[in-house]
Design a protein around this motif. Structure first.
Motif, PDB file in Angstrom:
ATOM      1  N   LEU A 269       0.802  -1.321   0.086  1.00 45.36           N
ATOM      2  CA  LEU A 269       0.084   0.014   0.177  1.00 45.36           C
ATOM      3  C   LEU A 269       0.862   1.356   0.065  1.00 45.36           C
ATOM      4  CD1 LEU A 269      -2.777  -1.006   2.537  1.00 45.36           C
ATOM      5  CD2 LEU A 269      -2.953  -0.862  -0.032  1.00 45.36           C
ATOM      6  N   ARG A 270       2.150   1.189   0.702  1.00 44.81           N
ATOM      7  CA  ARG A 270       2.994   2.461   0.553  1.00 44.81           C
ATOM      8  C   ARG A 270       3.687   2.421  -0.555  1.00 44.81           C
ATOM      9  NH1 ARG A 270       3.152   0.756   6.273  1.00 44.81           N
ATOM     10  NH2 ARG A 270       4.909  -0.570   5.753  1.00 44.81           N
ATOM     11  N   GLY A 271       4.154   1.546  -1.245  1.00 51.28           N
ATOM     12  CA  GLY A 271       4.865   1.551  -2.650  1.00 51.28           C
ATOM     13  C   GLY A 271       6.169   1.240  -2.356  1.00 51.28           C
ATOM     14  N   GLU A 272       6.509   0.358  -1.391  1.00 59.58           N
ATOM     15  CA  GLU A 272       7.668   0.030  -0.935  1.00 59.58           C
ATOM     16  C   GLU A 272       8.189  -1.033  -1.585  1.00 59.58           C
ATOM     17  OE1 GLU A 272       7.709  -0.392   3.280  1.00 59.58           O
ATOM     18  OE2 GLU A 272       7.454   1.838   3.658  1.00 59.58           O
ATOM     19  N   ALA A 273       8.907  -1.033  -2.953  1.00 64.38           N
ATOM     20  CA  ALA A 273       9.507  -2.005  -3.659  1.00 64.38           C
ATOM     21  C   ALA A 273      10.645  -2.652  -3.081  1.00 64.38           C
ATOM     22  CB  ALA A 273       9.805  -1.719  -5.006  1.00 64.38           C
ATOM     23  N   ASP A 274      11.327  -2.299  -2.395  1.00 63.29           N
ATOM     24  CA  ASP A 274      12.607  -3.128  -1.709  1.00 63.29           C
ATOM     25  C   ASP A 274      11.910  -4.130  -0.811  1.00 63.29           C
ATOM     26  OD1 ASP A 274      14.239  -1.452  -3.110  1.00 63.29           O
ATOM     27  OD2 ASP A 274      14.779  -0.160  -1.208  1.00 63.29           O
ATOM     28  N   VAL A 275      10.843  -3.935   0.064  1.00 66.32           N
ATOM     29  CA  VAL A 275      10.454  -5.082   1.114  1.00 66.32           C
ATOM     30  C   VAL A 275       9.725  -6.012  -0.016  1.00 66.32           C
ATOM     31  CG1 VAL A 275       8.705  -5.384   2.942  1.00 66.32           C
ATOM     32  CG2 VAL A 275      10.103  -3.181   2.632  1.00 66.32           C
ATOM     33  N   ILE A 276       9.000  -5.610  -0.990  1.00 61.05           N
ATOM     34  CA  ILE A 276       7.985  -6.442  -1.956  1.00 61.05           C
ATOM     35  C   ILE A 276       9.286  -7.628  -2.521  1.00 61.05           C
ATOM     36  CG2 ILE A 276       6.909  -6.688  -3.830  1.00 61.05           C
ATOM     37  CD1 ILE A 276       5.473  -5.765  -1.396  1.00 61.05           C
ATOM     38  N   ARG A 277      10.592  -7.008  -2.849  1.00 62.46           N
ATOM     39  CA  ARG A 277      11.598  -7.998  -3.339  1.00 62.46           C
ATOM     40  C   ARG A 277      12.050  -8.614  -2.556  1.00 62.46           C
ATOM     41  NH1 ARG A 277      12.883  -2.829  -5.742  1.00 62.46           N
ATOM     42  NH2 ARG A 277      12.366  -2.727  -8.007  1.00 62.46           N
ATOM     43  N   GLU A 278      12.081  -8.366  -1.119  1.00 61.29           N
ATOM     44  CA  GLU A 278      12.850  -9.199  -0.044  1.00 61.29           C
ATOM     45  C   GLU A 278      11.917 -10.658   0.147  1.00 61.29           C
ATOM     46  OE1 GLU A 278      14.521  -8.431   4.459  1.00 61.29           O
ATOM     47  OE2 GLU A 278      13.400  -7.189   3.342  1.00 61.29           O
ATOM     48  N   HIS A 279      10.457 -10.375   0.129  1.00 56.56           N
ATOM     49  CA  HIS A 279       9.416 -11.252   0.568  1.00 56.56           C
ATOM     50  C   HIS A 279       8.668 -12.068  -0.682  1.00 56.56           C
ATOM     51  CE1 HIS A 279       9.695  -8.733   4.027  1.00 56.56           C
ATOM     52  NE2 HIS A 279       9.422  -9.725   4.588  1.00 56.56           N
ATOM     53  N   CYS A 280       8.934 -11.594  -2.005  1.00 55.46           N
ATOM     54  CA  CYS A 280       8.133 -12.235  -2.763  1.00 55.46           C
ATOM     55  C   CYS A 280       9.099 -12.812  -3.970  1.00 55.46           C
ATOM     56  CB  CYS A 280       7.447 -11.189  -3.521  1.00 55.46           C
ATOM     57  SG  CYS A 280       5.972 -10.389  -2.319  1.00 55.46           S
ATOM     58  N   SER A 281       8.438 -13.750  -4.707  1.00 50.86           N
ATOM     59  CA  SER A 281       9.108 -14.442  -5.888  1.00 50.86           C
ATOM     60  C   SER A 281       9.055 -13.453  -6.835  1.00 50.86           C
ATOM     61  CB  SER A 281       8.141 -15.494  -6.219  1.00 50.86           C
ATOM     62  OG  SER A 281       6.989 -15.071  -6.946  1.00 50.86           O
ATOM     63  N   GLN A 297       1.289   6.639 -10.816  1.00 52.95           N
ATOM     64  CA  GLN A 297       1.120   7.384 -12.079  1.00 52.95           C
ATOM     65  C   GLN A 297       0.099   8.203 -11.793  1.00 52.95           C
ATOM     66  OE1 GLN A 297       2.081   5.152 -15.416  1.00 52.95           O
ATOM     67  NE2 GLN A 297       1.811   6.884 -16.799  1.00 52.95           N
ATOM     68  N   SER A 298      -1.117   7.276 -11.258  1.00 45.47           N
ATOM     69  CA  SER A 298      -2.487   8.011 -11.346  1.00 45.47           C
ATOM     70  C   SER A 298      -2.661   9.168 -10.335  1.00 45.47           C
ATOM     71  CB  SER A 298      -3.452   6.832 -11.192  1.00 45.47           C
ATOM     72  OG  SER A 298      -3.415   6.347  -9.760  1.00 45.47           O
ATOM     73  N   GLY A 299      -1.604   9.352  -9.455  1.00 45.51           N
ATOM     74  CA  GLY A 299      -1.558  10.385  -8.443  1.00 45.51           C
ATOM     75  C   GLY A 299      -2.298  10.222  -7.222  1.00 45.51           C
ATOM     76  N   GLN A 300      -2.858   8.597  -7.157  1.00 48.16           N
ATOM     77  CA  GLN A 300      -3.430   8.432  -5.937  1.00 48.16           C
ATOM     78  C   GLN A 300      -2.653   7.781  -4.879  1.00 48.16           C
ATOM     79  OE1 GLN A 300      -7.063   5.932  -6.792  1.00 48.16           O
ATOM     80  NE2 GLN A 300      -7.917   7.837  -7.983  1.00 48.16           N
ATOM     81  N   VAL A 301      -2.866   7.952  -3.417  1.00 43.57           N
ATOM     82  CA  VAL A 301      -2.002   7.308  -2.483  1.00 43.57           C
ATOM     83  C   VAL A 301      -3.203   6.655  -1.886  1.00 43.57           C
ATOM     84  CG1 VAL A 301      -0.430   7.862  -0.468  1.00 43.57           C
ATOM     85  CG2 VAL A 301      -0.280   9.291  -2.615  1.00 43.57           C
ATOM     86  N   PRO A 302      -3.032   5.271  -1.431  1.00 41.13           N
ATOM     87  CA  PRO A 302      -4.010   4.628  -0.800  1.00 41.13           C
ATOM     88  C   PRO A 302      -3.463   4.664   0.678  1.00 41.13           C
ATOM     89  CG  PRO A 302      -2.444   2.965  -1.890  1.00 41.13           C
ATOM     90  CD  PRO A 302      -2.203   4.344  -2.461  1.00 41.13           C
ATOM     91  N   ASP A 303      -4.481   4.673   1.756  1.00 39.36           N
ATOM     92  CA  ASP A 303      -4.235   4.793   3.173  1.00 39.36           C
ATOM     93  C   ASP A 303      -3.634   3.301   3.346  1.00 39.36           C
ATOM     94  OD1 ASP A 303      -4.194   4.655   5.689  1.00 39.36           O
ATOM     95  OD2 ASP A 303      -6.078   6.104   5.816  1.00 39.36           O
ATOM     96  N   ALA A 338      -8.388   6.914  -0.692  1.00 40.10           N
ATOM     97  CA  ALA A 338      -7.203   7.228  -1.498  1.00 40.10           C
ATOM     98  C   ALA A 338      -7.330   8.934  -1.447  1.00 40.10           C
ATOM     99  CB  ALA A 338      -7.373   6.830  -2.796  1.00 40.10           C
ATOM    100  N   ARG A 339      -6.018   9.489  -1.444  1.00 40.81           N
ATOM    101  CA  ARG A 339      -5.680  10.757  -1.395  1.00 40.81           C
ATOM    102  C   ARG A 339      -4.688  11.156  -2.552  1.00 40.81           C
ATOM    103  NH1 ARG A 339      -7.142  12.797   3.847  1.00 40.81           N
ATOM    104  NH2 ARG A 339      -7.530  10.959   5.219  1.00 40.81           N
ATOM    105  N   ASP A 340      -5.068  12.266  -3.066  1.00 40.93           N
ATOM    106  CA  ASP A 340      -4.138  12.898  -3.933  1.00 40.93           C
ATOM    107  C   ASP A 340      -2.760  13.486  -3.351  1.00 40.93           C
ATOM    108  OD1 ASP A 340      -4.837  15.227  -2.818  1.00 40.93           O
ATOM    109  OD2 ASP A 340      -6.155  15.972  -4.365  1.00 40.93           O
ATOM    110  N   SER A 341      -2.015  13.920  -4.149  1.00 35.41           N
ATOM    111  CA  SER A 341      -0.575  14.390  -3.547  1.00 35.41           C
ATOM    112  C   SER A 341      -0.697  15.547  -2.829  1.00 35.41           C
ATOM    113  CB  SER A 341       0.198  14.775  -4.850  1.00 35.41           C
ATOM    114  OG  SER A 341      -0.310  15.946  -5.460  1.00 35.41           O
TER     115      SER A 341
END
Length: 395
Positions: A269-281, A297-303, A338-341
């Motif tokens: 949800l926060r968009g942390e790709a490093d943590v995803i690479r550490e845990h996922c295939s 890219q859409s400009g939306q930030v989920p809670d 979801a919020r904008d910037s």
């Protein structure tokens, strides 16, 4: 004459009746005397038995007390000897407390002390069993890698002889004895006779007809026999997991997966790709990073707030490309907002709470690895698939 005879008989009978009370009194007196003698004899024997028992008890307790006193004296002598040695080793400047012998005998723990120690151990084990696992015990991250695991070459293999069990040795000796017996030699010589050959042929033809039969009943029986003898996919997957990690425990594994749930969902949800690479295939990393890039890219930030996470439940065990996979399910209470910037709400609401139902498929790596401390670590688990199977509004 007859009257005289009758009168004499009457006189004799009167005399006999008059003597009967005297005989009865004599018999009663003799019986009382015999009873008193028997009573006196019984009392004398009982007193003798009581004296013997008292003497025996006194002798036993006297021995024990003498033995205990001897042991105490021996312990005191040993303690005095050790105290004198300590005093001589300390020299003239040593303290009086060190040179003073310890006269207190060691006491054994009583029943209450043993009960307290046992209760302490049981309480510690219960606390360790029910205590929540920390995020460091992750099912997918594990210990830091210190290098790849190197296997030995074929030239480094050594021959190791295993001692033959006693029962196997006896069975081999029995087979040798029976094989040299004339009866068994005669039976083995007749195995190639025409009757046995004919029997083998008949059995082979029946087996062929059974295997190539088109009867529905035969097919049902064959399917039932295969289902009874064939290993299920879940059992095969669990066997492969235990072969790679002999210490694997499903309950502990599910508890560790639950510790990984807020880490992975929050990073997604926060968009942390490093943590995803550490845990996922790699396949899952490519998919999730693509979704996160499209969301950014859409400009939306989920809670990313997770209010609650349920227990992780086992759904199925499967084999995917000869690798064991564990399918689990759980739920999370998330805020649908979801919020904008600039922080403005563009979708949902800050108080819109949803319960989201997840499916995860975790795949075990093929080999273990060496940690930074030089110890062998079991194969890690990777998130292979993640699916949201539904959600519903709570608040």
């Amino acid at each position: 004459m007859s009257s005289l005879r009758a009168l004499s008989r009457a006189l004799q009978m009167r005399r006999s009746f008059s003597g009967a009370p005297k005989q009865a009194d004599e018999a009663a007196a003799a019986a009382r005397q015999a009873a008193e003698q028997a009573k006196a004899a019984i009392a004398e024997k009982a007193a003798a038995a009581q004296r013997l028992a008292q003497d025996t008890v006194k002798e036993l307790f006297g021995r024990r007390s003498s033995e205990s006193s001897d042991q105490q004296q021996q312990q005191q002598q040993e303690q005095q000897g050790s105290a004198q040695e300590a005093a001589s080793a300390a020299g003239p400047g040593g303290s009086d407390e060190k040179s003073r012998p310890n006269r207190e005998a060691p006491t054994k723990p009583g029943l209450l002390d043993r009960v307290r120690s046992t209760a302490t151990v049981v309480i510690k084990e219960m606390v360790a069993a029910v205590s929540a696992e920390t995020p460091s015990t992750s099912a997918m991250r594990g210990a830091p890698k210190g290098g790849s695991l190197k296997t030995a070459e074929t030239t480094a293999l050594a021959h190791h002889s295993v001692a033959e069990p006693a029962w196997q040795k006896q069975w081999r000796e029995l087979q040798n004895k029976l094989g040299s017996h004339p009866l068994f030699s005669r039976l083995s010589s007749h195995l190639d006779q025409q009757v046995l050959t004919r029997g083998r042929d008949v059995a082979g033809s029946l087996r062929e007809r059974w295997e190539t039969s088109d009867s529905p009943l035969v097919h049902r029986l064959q399917d039932a026999a295969d289902s009874w003898s064939q290993e299920s996919e879940g059992a095969a997957a669990l066997r492969e997991i235990r072969a790679r990690d002999p210490d694997f425990d499903m309950v502990r594994f599910l508890a560790r997966v639950r510790a990984d749930v807020p880490v992975i969902i929050g990073a997604y949800l926060r968009g942390e790709a490093d943590v995803i690479r550490e845990h996922c295939s790699p396949e899952m990393v490519e998919r999730l990073t693509g979704i996160m890039a499209a969301t950014a890219q859409s400009g939306q930030v989920p809670d990313p707030t997770l209010l609650d996470t349920s227990d992780v439940e086992l759904v199925d065990l499967k084999l995917s490309e000869e690798a064991p996979c564990v399918v689990v399910q759980f739920t999370c209470q998330q805020i649908n907002c979801a919020r904008d910037s600039h922080g403005n709400v563009v979708d949902g609401a800050p108080d819109d709470v949803h319960r989201v139902y997840y499916f995860w498929a975790l795949q075990q790596e093929a080999e273990g690895y060496m940690g930074t401390d030089g110890t062998y670590q079991p194969p890690r688990w990777q998130l292979r698939e993640m699916m949201i199977r539904g959600m519903h509004h709570l608040l």
